[in-house]
Design an enzyme around this catalytic site. Structure first.
Site, short mmCIF file in Angstrom:
data_model
loop_
_atom_site.label_atom_id
_atom_site.label_comp_id
_atom_site.label_asym_id
_atom_site.label_seq_id
_atom_site.Cartn_x
_atom_site.Cartn_y
_atom_site.Cartn_z
CE1 TYR A 66 -3.79 2.40 0.91
CE2 TYR A 66 -2.26 3.25 2.55
CZ TYR A 66 -3.43 3.37 1.83
OH TYR A 66 -4.24 4.46 2.03
CD GLN A 67 2.31 2.32 4.34
OE1 GLN A 67 1.78 3.39 4.04
NE2 GLN A 67 2.12 1.72 5.48
CG ASP A 91 1.14 4.65 8.74
OD1 ASP A 91 1.95 4.66 7.82
OD2 ASP A 91 -0.10 4.72 8.55
CD GLU A 111 -2.83 11.54 11.24
OE1 GLU A 111 -2.59 10.86 10.23
OE2 GLU A 111 -3.88 11.39 11.92
N GLY A 143 -7.36 17.83 7.52
CA GLY A 143 -6.89 17.94 6.14
C GLY A 143 -7.69 18.90 5.29
CG ASP A 160 -2.17 6.76 4.03
OD1 ASP A 160 -3.08 5.93 3.89
OD2 ASP A 160 -1.12 6.53 4.65
CB SER A 162 -9.02 5.99 8.45
OG SER A 162 -9.47 7.27 8.82
CG ASP A 163 -12.09 2.25 5.95
OD1 ASP A 163 -11.68 2.20 4.79
OD2 ASP A 163 -11.82 1.39 6.81
#
Ligand code: JFQ
Length: 284
Positions: A66-67, A91, A111, A143, A160, A162-163
């Site tokens: 993914y990254q 992360d 973030e 963001g 990047d 989350s859901d």
């Protein structure tokens, strides 16, 4: 409760009736931040695993897929990526991958939850090493708000997220994508977490529709991530200039030697979708 008899199960209303389970050896961290529940587990087979609000964010076993793709698909599509914005991904894994590009001059990193950064720095040094690069400036905040104040600023923006349940929700709205477009330089590219062609078809269509409405060039890449729902995840991309399906720059051998997933062939192949997903894209 996601932890039972030494097994963690990822249970979520976004994929009802389906759960991936991993055997846990130890809970290394468990705490509530201002925004979400943060858990860090030592799994039996997949190394350490970061979980936010019960949802797997990454495991050491497959995080590279993914990254690498989130970073290298847009960066190799751009002929000269110098100024980069990353939203989410506390992360540090996507940052770690961007840092490998020597032509990149400046990376703004936004973030919402500084606790995710702190936990990752403590328990996931192989990912959070991304913060060590002097080109990175960390902004703690939301963001959407960050992007609204930027015009003509970035060559590449990577989201990047989350859901779209919890803190990530605002990052799936059209108004946010308008802000991203406005924050790009004339030949800029965006790459955003695009959910699963198997598990989240409505979201995939929504994101494709939004990007198609705003960007002259739009594409959707599919990548394998064994520990994400359905085993794969998409990257939704929009470009104001460069082609996306073939890289503008070919990776050097020394850089290729550092990677485990991305290759020039994978770059092209990631956009070749199965027939049902092609149809989804057409409908969008
Ligand atoms: C890793 N840097 C961020 N992104 C993780 N269902 C998301 C985690 C949750 C998944 C979708 C991707």
């Amino acid at each position: 409760m996601n932890l039972k008899n030494g097994w963690f199960s990822e249970i979520c209303p976004m994929w009802p009736g389906v759960a991936l389970s991993l055997e846990i050896k130890e809970t290394l961290y468990s705490g509530k931040s201002k925004f979400q529940q943060i858990d860090l587990y030592q799994t039996r087979h997949h190394g350490k695993m970061l979980v936010l609000d019960g949802i797997i964010q990454l495991t050491e076993f497959d995080e590279f897929t993914y990254q690498e793709m989130m970073a290298h698909l847009p960066l190799f599509s751009h002929p000269e990526p110098k100024n980069i914005l990353v939203i989410g991904g506390g992360d540090g894994g996507v940052l770690r991958e961007i840092n490998r590009h020597t032509q990149v001059e400046k990376i703004d990193f936004c973030e919402i939850d500084e606790a995710v950064i702190a936990v990752s720095k403590k328990f996931l040094p192989g990912l959070a090493c991304g913060f060590d690069d002097p080109r990175v400036t960390v902004h703690i905040g939301e963001g959407n708000g960050f992007v609204k104040n930027k015009t003509n600023a970035y060559d590449v923006i990577i989201v990047d997220s989350s859901d779209p349940i919890g803190p990530g929700e605002a990052l799936f709205q059209k108004s946010f994508y308008k802000g991203l477009k406005n924050a790009l330089k004339p030949c800029g590219i965006i790459a955003t977490q695009g959910e699963s062609i198997f598990m989240h078809q409505e979201w995939v269509v929504t994101l494709a529709r939004i990007t198609r409405g705003l960007f002259p060039i739009q594409a959707y890449a599919n990548i394998c991530v064994p520990t994400y729902p359905g085993g794969s995840i998409g990257i939704c991309m929009g470009s104001l200039g460069p082609e996306l399906l073939t890289p503008a720059r070919i990776i050097s051998q020394p850089l290729q030697d550092q990677l485990k997933y991305y290759t020039t062939q994978i770059h092209k192949a990631a956009f070749v979708l199965p027939h049902f997903a092609q149809k989804l894209m057409k409908e969008a």
